[in-house]
Design an enzyme around this catalytic site. Structure first.
Site, short mmCIF file in Angstrom:
data_model
loop_
_atom_site.label_atom_id
_atom_site.label_comp_id
_atom_site.label_asym_id
_atom_site.label_seq_id
_atom_site.Cartn_x
_atom_site.Cartn_y
_atom_site.Cartn_z
CG ASP A 442 -1.89 0.20 1.17
OD1 ASP A 442 -2.46 1.63 0.23
OD2 ASP A 442 -3.39 0.45 1.99
CG ASP A 506 -9.21 2.30 -0.26
OD1 ASP A 506 -9.22 1.32 -1.00
OD2 ASP A 506 -8.97 3.14 0.15
#
Ligand code: GLA
Length: 706
Positions: A442, A506
Site C-alpha cells: 500500500d 477502496d
C-alpha cells in the site's frame, strides 16, 4: 520507398520519415498499409503557410522549441541559461525486428538523444522511450523531456481523459481538442486518483464500437505531464512524459536521463479495439504468467484494526468454507497499530495481538487450505513509531519547512540507500521467516514536500521505489504483490510490471464499481483488477446492495471477499459459496478471454462481457445502474461471438432473477435457455426484461456442436 522506416503489426502501420537531417517525423500511423510508393512522402509534404517562417519546422516525434516550432515542445532545459534552443541531427537510425532506434546529437548544445519505438507485432501496441545524455562539460538543467510525442491527422479532435478522486477512480471526461493545449499535469508523487496518466484521442463522437481512436499511457507511478493540442497546420499533437519540479533534474557531464515507457495503440473500431489491444499486450509483456488467481479473503472491512485471535480463527474457517483460496491479513497486525496514528515503520507483529508472532495464524490459514497474504506500507512512517524516533531524518523533508502529514504519516526518503536497505532487509526477513505468498503493498499519501537535501526528489523517489520492488522480486520471485494506493492511486503499467494485481478502488460499492471498472478496463485486463464483494452496506457510500449485484460486479475482475463473514446468515453464506463456485467455473474464461462492451440504448445500463479465444463460450453482464429512461425493454445485442456458431443462451441464476420492473420475459432464458445463432445474437439481439436498478443479469452463451 526510400528514407521511410516502418513498423507493422497485424492491423496497423507506423511510418517514420528519416529523410531530413533532423528529428524524424511520423508520416503516418493508422490502419495497416500495403507496399508504399515513392510518391507518398511528397503526397504528405506540408505546404508553407502565409505569414510563417520560410521553412517552418515540421512537427517531429520530438518537437524542439526555439527554431520555430511554437507548440508544446518535447524538451525544455538549458545549460547555464544557454542552449535552450536545440537542433538535433540524426546520426544513426537502426531498424530491426519491430523496433526502431534513433541516435541523434546536438553538437552545439552538447546533448545526445536516443529515441526507441517498438511495435508488438501481435497486438500492435507501440512502446516508446527517449533518453537524453549530457555530453558537455557543465551541468544541463532539464525542465522537461517527453518520453514520446505523436502527431495525428487532422480528423482527431476529441479526447477522453480520466479524472477521479479517492473511491471514484477512472471517471471519464470528454474534452474537445482545440488550439488551446489540454495539459494534464500530476504533481502528487504517485500515479494519483485524479490524473490517470493516459489519454484517448479520436475522431469526433468516437464510441465504444466506432471511430478512429488512439490510446496513450505513460507507464509511470510518479509525476506526469500529458498534453494534446491542435497545431496551426490542423494536426493534433500529443506528448507524454514525467513532470519535474524546478531544479529537480540537472544532468552532470556524462549523465543520462532515461524516460519511462509510453504505450500507444490505435483502432479504427472505437474504444473496444483499444481495450482488446491493451489487454493482450499486458498479458504478453507486462504481467507474469500465473496459475489461476486464487479467490481472496481480505480482513480489512471485516475487522479493520481489531485483530483478535478468536475473530481471526473464525474468519479463517468461514473464508475456507465459502471457497476463498488466499487469506490476506490487512492493516493492523504490526507493533502499536490500533488505528492509523501509529506504527508504520515498525514491521514486526504486535506482541499484544500476536504473542507468538504470525506463525500460528499462518499455520491455521494453510491448514484450512489457503495461502497467506500480508498488508504492508513500506514507503511510510508514522511520527509515532520506533523507526521515526530512531531516524527522524529518514522522512522526506524540506527542513526547516513544515513536514505535512497525511493520514498521520510521513514519507520515507527512499533516495537514501540506508533507508531502502533497511526496508529491503525488513521485508526480506518477513518473507524468509514466514510462508507469505502475497504482499498487498500500500501507499497511502501524496508526496508533499517531496524533497531530499533541499532538492525536489519525486523523480528519484519513484525510481527508488521501483528499484526496491525489483530487488524484492528478484529475491522472492514466487511472492505475488498487489499495487494499492488508497485504492487505485497507483494503477499504471510501471507499477504493474513489478506487481501482479492492482487494488482498483477502496469503494466496494457495486454501483460505483460498475463505473470505475469500466474506465479501468480500458487499460487493464480483468485478472489484474482487484474486485471484492464487500458488506451489504458499503462503508464508503452508505449504500446497500444485494449480494447478487455485489457478486455479479466483482465477478468480472480478480475476485475477493472483504466483509465480516461471521455476520452472514446461513442462507447468505450458502449463497456466497455458490457464487464463488460460479466464479471459479468461469475463472479461466474471465481471465484469459477478450473483453467486450455491449451497446446500450439506455443510459441507465452498463453492459459488457468476456468471450473465449475460440469464440465457443462467453459471459455477459447487464448491469442496470439506474431506472430506465424508457418504458420498453431495450434490445441487448451481444458482441464478440462467432456469427456462424449456434449458442445456447442462458440466464445465470442469481439471487433474485425474476425481480424486475417490466413484465419478466426471463423465464425462457432460464433452465436450458434458448438456442440462437451468433449472427442473430450479434445483429438482432434479445429482448430481455428491465431489471431493478442496482441489479445485474448474467448471460452465458456456449456454442453447441452441430
Ligand atoms: C488503504 C487501502 C485499504 C486498506 C487500508 C488499511 O486505504 O486502500 O484497502 O488496506 O489502507 O489501512
Amino acid at each position: 520507398m526510400r528514407e521511410a522506416l516502418r513498423l507493422d503489426g497485424a492491423s496497423s502501420t507506423y511510418l517514420l520519415d528519416t529523410s531530413s537531417f533532423g528529428v524524424p517525423r511520423c508520416l503516418y500511423w493508422g490502419p495497416r498499409l500495403g507496399d508504399l510508393d515513392e510518391g507518398l512522402t511528397l503526397a504528405l509534404a506540408e505546404p508553407v503557410p502565409q505569414a510563417s517562417l520560410d521553412a517552418p519546422p515540421l512537427p517531429s516525434i520530438f518537437p524542439e522549441a526555439g527554431l520555430g516550432f511554437f507548440g508544446q515542445p518535447a524538451l525544455r532545459g538549458h545549460r547555464d541559461r544557454r542552449n535552450f534552443a536545440t537542433r538535433f541531427l540524426l546520426e544513426r537510425a537502426l531498424a530491426a525486428a519491430g523496433r526502431i532506434e534513433l541516435h541523434l546529437e546536438d553538437p552545439i548544445a552538447e546533448l545526445a538523444l536516443t529515441i526507441t519505438i517498438a511495435m508488438d507485432a501481435e497486438t500492435d501496441v507501440l512502446t516508446l522511450t527517449s533518453a537524453l545524455e549530457n555530453r558537455g562539460k557543465t551541468p544541463f538543467s532539464l525542465d522537461h523531456c517527453a518520453a514520446a510525442c505523436f502527431t495525428l491527422n487532422g480528423l482527431i479532435r476529441e479526447a477522453l481523459v480520466f479524472d477521479g478522486a479517492w473511491s471514484r477512480e477512472f471517471s471519464p471526461r470528454r474534452a474537445q481538442l482545440t488550439r488551446d493545449a489540454l495539459v494534464r499535469e500530476n504533481r502528487r508523487g504517485r500515479t494519483s486518483h485524479d490524473r490517470f496518466p493516459g489519454l484517448i484521442a479520436g475522431e469526433r463522437g468516437f464510441g465504444d464500437h466506432h471511430g478512429a481512436v488512439y490510446g496513450f499511457h505513460l507507464g509511470y507511478s510518479g509525476d506526469s505531464r500529458i498534453w494534446a493540442e491542435i497545431l496551426p497546420n490542423g494536426a493534433c499533437s500529443i506528448g507524454l512524459g514525467e513532470s519535474f519540479a524546478p531544479g529537480e533534474i540537472a544532468l552532470s557531464p556524462g549523465e543520462r536521463y532515461a524516460s519511462p515507457e509510453v504505450y500507444a495503440a490505435t483502432s479504427s473500431e472505437g474504444l473496444d479495439g483499444l481495450r482488446d489491444r491493451f489487454h493482450r499486450f499486458v498479458r504478453r509483456h507486462i504481467t507474469r504468467k500465473r496459475p489461476p488467481r486464487p479467490v481472496h479473503f481480505n480482513t480489512w472491512e471485516a475487522i479493520y484494526f481489531r485483530h483478535e485471535a478468536k475473530a481471526l480463527s473464525d474468519l479463517v474457517a468461514r473464508a475456507a468454507e465459502v471457497g476463498a483460496e488466499r487469506f490476506v491479513l490487512d492493516d493492523g497486525w504490526f507493533r502499536g497499530r490500533n488505528d492509523d496514528s501509529k506504527g508504520l515503520g515498525d514491521w514486526s507483529p504486535d506482541p499484544a495481538k500476536y504473542p507468538e508472532g504470525l506463525g500460528p495464524l499462518i499455520a491455521e490459514v494453510r491448514a484450512a487450505g489457503m495461502k497467506f497474504g500480508l498488508w504492508v506500507e513500506p514507503e511510510m512512517v508514522n511520527p509515532d513509531s520506533d523507526l521515526y524516533r530512531a531516524h527522524p531524518d529518514w522522512a522526506q523533508n524540506l527542513d526547516p519547512l513544515p513536514r505535512p502529514t497525511a493520514r498521520n504519516q510521513l514519507v520515507l526518503d527512499l533516495t537514501r540507500a540506508e533507508v531502502t536497505d533497511y526496508l529491503f532487509a525488513t521485508l526480506d526477513n518477513l518473507l524468509r521467516d514466514h510462508a507469505i505468498a502475497y504482499l498487498k503493498w500500500d501507499m497511502n499519501r501524496d508526496l508533499a514536500a517531496a524533497g531530499s537535501a533541499g532538492i525536489a526528489a519525486s523523480h528519484r523517489q519513484t525510481r527508488a521505489f521501483y528499484a526496491l520492488l525489483d530487488r524484492l522480486r528478484t529475491a522472492h520471485p514466487e511472492v505475488e504483490i498487489e499495487s494499492c494506493s488508497s485504492g487505485g492511486g497507483r494503477a499504471d503499467y510501471g507499477a504493474l510490471r513489478r506487481t501482479d494485481r492492482i487494488w482498483t478502488s477502496d469503494s466496494n460499492d457495486a454501483l460505483e464499481r460498475q463505473r470505475i471498472q469500466r474506465g479501468f478496463s480500458l487499460f487493464f485486463p480483468p485478472e489484474v483488477m482487484g474486485a471484492h464483494i464487500g458488506p451489504a452496506l458499503c462503508h464508503v457510500t452508505g449504500r446497500a446492495h444485494r449480494l447478487s449485484f455485489r457478486a455479479a460486479t466483482a465477478l468480472f475482475g480478480h475476485l475477493g471477499l472483504e466483509l465480516d463473514l461471521r455476520a452472514l446468515s446461513r442462507e447468505d453464506t450458502a449463497e456466497l459459496a455458490r457464487l464463488i463456485a460460479l466464479y471459479k467455473r468461469f475463472r479461466a474464461l474471465l481471465h484469459e478471454g477478450s473483453s467486450v462492451t455491449l451497446p446500450v440504448a439506455d443510459p441507465g445500463r452498463i453492459a459488457y462481457g468476456v468471450v473465449s479465444a475460440d469464440l465457443r463460450e462467453a459471459l455477459f453482464a447487464i448491469a442496470q445502474i439506474d431506472l430506465p429512461a424508457l418504458d420498453g425493454s431495450p434490445l441487448v445485442r451481444l458482441r464478440g461471438l462467432d456469427p456462424r456458431a449456434r449458442y445456447r443462451v442462458r440466464l445465470l441464476d442469481l439471487e433474485a432473477p425474476a425481480r424486475a420492473i417490466a413484465v419478466p420475459h426471463l423465464a425462457r432464458f432460464q433452465g436450458d435457455g434458448v438456442l440462437l445463432r451468433g449472427d442473430a445474437l450479434l445483429r438482432a439481439g434479445m429482448n430481455l426484461t428491465i431489471p431493478w436498478p442496482e441489479t445485474a443479469l448474467l448471460i452465458h452463451a456456449a456454442a453447441e456442436n452441430e
